[in-house]
Design a protein around this motif. Structure first.
Motif, PDB file in Angstrom:
ATOM      1  N   LEU A  92      50.966  26.722 -33.561  1.00 51.16           N
ATOM      2  CA  LEU A  92      50.535  25.524 -32.864  1.00 51.16           C
ATOM      3  C   LEU A  92      51.082  25.541 -31.439  1.00 51.16           C
ATOM      4  CD1 LEU A  92      51.093  22.776 -35.595  1.00 51.16           C
ATOM      5  CD2 LEU A  92      48.905  23.662 -34.776  1.00 51.16           C
ATOM      6  N   VAL A  93      50.179  25.358 -30.469  1.00 50.44           N
ATOM      7  CA  VAL A  93      50.563  25.308 -29.055  1.00 50.44           C
ATOM      8  C   VAL A  93      50.342  23.876 -28.568  1.00 50.44           C
ATOM      9  CG1 VAL A  93      50.155  26.203 -26.748  1.00 50.44           C
ATOM     10  CG2 VAL A  93      49.900  27.716 -28.734  1.00 50.44           C
ATOM     11  N   ASP A  94      51.396  23.249 -28.090  1.00 55.33           N
ATOM     12  CA  ASP A  94      51.312  21.867 -27.635  1.00 55.33           C
ATOM     13  C   ASP A  94      50.581  21.809 -26.289  1.00 55.33           C
ATOM     14  OD1 ASP A  94      51.662  19.183 -27.182  1.00 55.33           O
ATOM     15  OD2 ASP A  94      53.839  19.203 -27.431  1.00 55.33           O
ATOM     16  N   GLU A  96      43.714  32.876 -26.546  1.00 54.85           N
ATOM     17  CA  GLU A  96      42.441  33.088 -27.240  1.00 54.85           C
ATOM     18  C   GLU A  96      41.325  32.266 -26.607  1.00 54.85           C
ATOM     19  OE1 GLU A  96      42.753  32.286 -31.394  1.00 54.85           O
ATOM     20  OE2 GLU A  96      44.478  33.590 -31.686  1.00 54.85           O
ATOM     21  N   ASN A  97      40.127  32.787 -26.659  1.00 54.02           N
ATOM     22  CA  ASN A  97      38.945  32.067 -26.217  1.00 54.02           C
ATOM     23  C   ASN A  97      37.744  32.598 -26.990  1.00 54.02           C
ATOM     24  OD1 ASN A  97      37.460  30.213 -24.717  1.00 54.02           O
ATOM     25  ND2 ASN A  97      37.117  31.631 -23.019  1.00 54.02           N
ATOM     26  N   PRO A  98      37.271  31.835 -28.009  1.00 52.57           N
ATOM     27  CA  PRO A  98      37.601  30.447 -28.327  1.00 52.57           C
ATOM     28  C   PRO A  98      38.879  30.318 -29.159  1.00 52.57           C
ATOM     29  CG  PRO A  98      35.961  31.224 -29.855  1.00 52.57           C
ATOM     30  CD  PRO A  98      36.182  32.350 -28.865  1.00 52.57           C
ATOM     31  N   PHE A  99      39.276  29.044 -29.358  1.00 44.22           N
ATOM     32  CA  PHE A  99      40.417  28.715 -30.196  1.00 44.22           C
ATOM     33  C   PHE A  99      40.087  27.404 -30.911  1.00 44.22           C
ATOM     34  CE2 PHE A  99      40.945  26.581 -26.186  1.00 44.22           C
ATOM     35  CZ  PHE A  99      41.508  25.352 -26.487  1.00 44.22           C
ATOM     36  N   PHE A 100      40.986  26.960 -31.781  1.00 43.46           N
ATOM     37  CA  PHE A 100      40.769  25.682 -32.458  1.00 43.46           C
ATOM     38  C   PHE A 100      41.639  24.605 -31.826  1.00 43.46           C
ATOM     39  CE2 PHE A 100      38.865  28.385 -35.627  1.00 43.46           C
ATOM     40  CZ  PHE A 100      37.796  27.616 -36.075  1.00 43.46           C
ATOM     41  N   LEU A 101      41.010  23.483 -31.527  1.00 43.16           N
ATOM     42  CA  LEU A 101      41.691  22.348 -30.908  1.00 43.16           C
ATOM     43  C   LEU A 101      41.775  21.200 -31.896  1.00 43.16           C
ATOM     44  CD1 LEU A 101      42.676  21.102 -28.079  1.00 43.16           C
ATOM     45  CD2 LEU A 101      40.455  19.973 -28.113  1.00 43.16           C
ATOM     46  N   ILE A 102      42.918  20.524 -31.897  1.00 39.90           N
ATOM     47  CA  ILE A 102      43.125  19.339 -32.736  1.00 39.90           C
ATOM     48  C   ILE A 102      43.649  18.223 -31.837  1.00 39.90           C
ATOM     49  CG2 ILE A 102      44.315  18.388 -34.744  1.00 39.90           C
ATOM     50  CD1 ILE A 102      44.806  21.359 -35.613  1.00 39.90           C
ATOM     51  N   ALA A 103      42.991  17.055 -31.868  1.00 40.03           N
ATOM     52  CA  ALA A 103      43.424  15.926 -31.024  1.00 40.03           C
ATOM     53  C   ALA A 103      43.025  14.623 -31.712  1.00 40.03           C
ATOM     54  CB  ALA A 103      42.808  16.024 -29.633  1.00 40.03           C
ATOM     55  N   PHE A 104      43.853  14.169 -32.635  1.00 40.85           N
ATOM     56  CA  PHE A 104      43.546  12.946 -33.377  1.00 40.85           C
ATOM     57  C   PHE A 104      44.063  11.712 -32.640  1.00 40.85           C
ATOM     58  CE2 PHE A 104      43.581  16.093 -36.895  1.00 40.85           C
ATOM     59  CZ  PHE A 104      42.276  15.889 -37.335  1.00 40.85           C
ATOM     60  N   PRO A 105      43.271  10.645 -32.584  1.00 40.11           N
ATOM     61  CA  PRO A 105      43.707   9.397 -31.957  1.00 40.11           C
ATOM     62  C   PRO A 105      44.327   8.451 -32.979  1.00 40.11           C
ATOM     63  CG  PRO A 105      41.397   9.236 -32.512  1.00 40.11           C
ATOM     64  CD  PRO A 105      41.855  10.603 -33.001  1.00 40.11           C
ATOM     65  N   ARG A 136      48.145  13.569 -29.541  1.00 40.01           N
ATOM     66  CA  ARG A 136      48.964  14.778 -29.453  1.00 40.01           C
ATOM     67  C   ARG A 136      48.004  15.953 -29.612  1.00 40.01           C
ATOM     68  NH1 ARG A 136      54.565  15.564 -30.315  1.00 40.01           N
ATOM     69  NH2 ARG A 136      55.105  17.621 -29.461  1.00 40.01           N
ATOM     70  N   ALA A 137      47.540  16.500 -28.503  1.00 46.17           N
ATOM     71  CA  ALA A 137      46.571  17.591 -28.534  1.00 46.17           C
ATOM     72  C   ALA A 137      47.288  18.912 -28.734  1.00 46.17           C
ATOM     73  CB  ALA A 137      45.763  17.624 -27.244  1.00 46.17           C
ATOM     74  N   VAL A 138      46.793  19.732 -29.663  1.00 47.05           N
ATOM     75  CA  VAL A 138      47.388  21.045 -29.928  1.00 47.05           C
ATOM     76  C   VAL A 138      46.290  22.071 -30.112  1.00 47.05           C
ATOM     77  CG1 VAL A 138      49.450  20.073 -30.999  1.00 47.05           C
ATOM     78  CG2 VAL A 138      47.492  20.647 -32.417  1.00 47.05           C
ATOM     79  N   ALA A 139      46.636  23.310 -29.790  1.00 47.55           N
ATOM     80  CA  ALA A 139      45.763  24.454 -30.050  1.00 47.55           C
ATOM     81  C   ALA A 139      46.286  25.190 -31.279  1.00 47.55           C
ATOM     82  CB  ALA A 139      45.726  25.392 -28.852  1.00 47.55           C
ATOM     83  N   LEU A 140      45.386  25.587 -32.148  1.00 45.47           N
ATOM     84  CA  LEU A 140      45.722  26.377 -33.318  1.00 45.47           C
ATOM     85  C   LEU A 140      45.259  27.806 -33.041  1.00 45.47           C
ATOM     86  CD1 LEU A 140      46.729  26.259 -36.313  1.00 45.47           C
ATOM     87  CD2 LEU A 140      44.343  25.905 -36.952  1.00 45.47           C
ATOM     88  N   VAL A 141      46.214  28.724 -32.875  1.00 45.61           N
ATOM     89  CA  VAL A 141      45.896  30.100 -32.500  1.00 45.61           C
ATOM     90  C   VAL A 141      46.549  31.068 -33.482  1.00 45.61           C
ATOM     91  CG1 VAL A 141      45.648  29.523 -30.060  1.00 45.61           C
ATOM     92  CG2 VAL A 141      47.867  30.252 -30.918  1.00 45.61           C
TER      93      VAL A 141
END
Length: 220
Positions: free
Chosen positions: A9-11, A192-201, A213-218
């Motif tokens: 997880l990348v913040d 990475e490109n593409p990657f998975f993004l997670i950003a829950f409100p 709290r937006a994070v990249a899953l790589v």
């Protein structure tokens, strides 16, 4: 192998530090609950830090973020890498098509990333936002017509060259339920490109936007 062993997880979120700023306040006041444990009263607004914007941000009777399914807040994300900022600073429909046509698919997320070190250095020195690249309304139409579900930026990319263009982009995207993710950070840490993004409100009714709290899953 466990999921946590395969992925990192990348913040991608900025850190919000009280009391914030005059424009983006985040004032905390300590008080106590009934059992003498601590609570904090927070005085802020919905556009402080890394945040998601929904249709209610632009339309008086638009959807709030609680109206969206969880699938709206995560998925495959593509970087729109800007290695050289165009002379006119405009990220046009043609600019997006040249870099992304045939790659993005409906339901994907687009994250703009300014990699032009000369421009970034000049901006960091002068704080002149006119140096930064900005989307055109026609680019917003391109994003909408390809069925993307979210557009994200950090402080090195603008949504429009002026207030009118920025409002037009909001109108085009938010009317199509395409969310805006603003205030991102640390984008260069993702290779990475593409990657998975997670950003829950927050799951809260009646607000136009929400801290996230937006994070990249790589892959490791």
């Amino acid at each position: 192998m466990a999921l946590c062993d395969e992925y990192l997880l990348v913040d991608l979120s900025v850190e919000v530090v009280p009391p914030g700023t005059e424009e983006r306040p985040f004032v905390t006041t300590r008080s106590l609950l009934h059992d003498a444990t601590t609570k904090y009263l927070i005085s802020t607004h919905t556009h402080v830090g890394t945040h998601l914007e929904g249709p209610l941000h632009f339309f008086e009777v638009g959807k709030d973020l609680a109206d969206f399914p969880l699938s709206a807040f995560w998925g495959r994300a593509w970087f729109l890498d800007i290695e050289k900022v165009p002379e006119d600073r405009l990220l046009t429909e043609a600019f997006l098509a040249y870099r992304l046509e045939g790659k993005v698919a409906p339901g994907d997320i687009l994250i703009a990333r300014n990699l032009d070190e000369e421009t970034v250095s000049r901006f960091n020195t002068t704080k002149d936002r006119s140096l930064l690249p900005c989307f055109t309304p026609e680019a917003a139409l391109w994003i909408r017509d390809r069925g993307l579900k979210m557009l994200g930026i950090d402080h090195l990319v603008r949504l429009g060259k002026d207030v009118a263009a920025t409002r037009k982009l909001h109108e085009i995207l938010l009317s199509a339920d395409i969310l805006l993710l603003e205030g991102l950070a640390n984008l260069k840490a993702v290779q990475e490109n593409p990657f998975f993004l997670i950003a829950f409100p927050y799951k809260a009714r009646g607000i136009d936007s929400s801290l996230t709290r937006a994070v990249a899953l790589v892959r490791r």
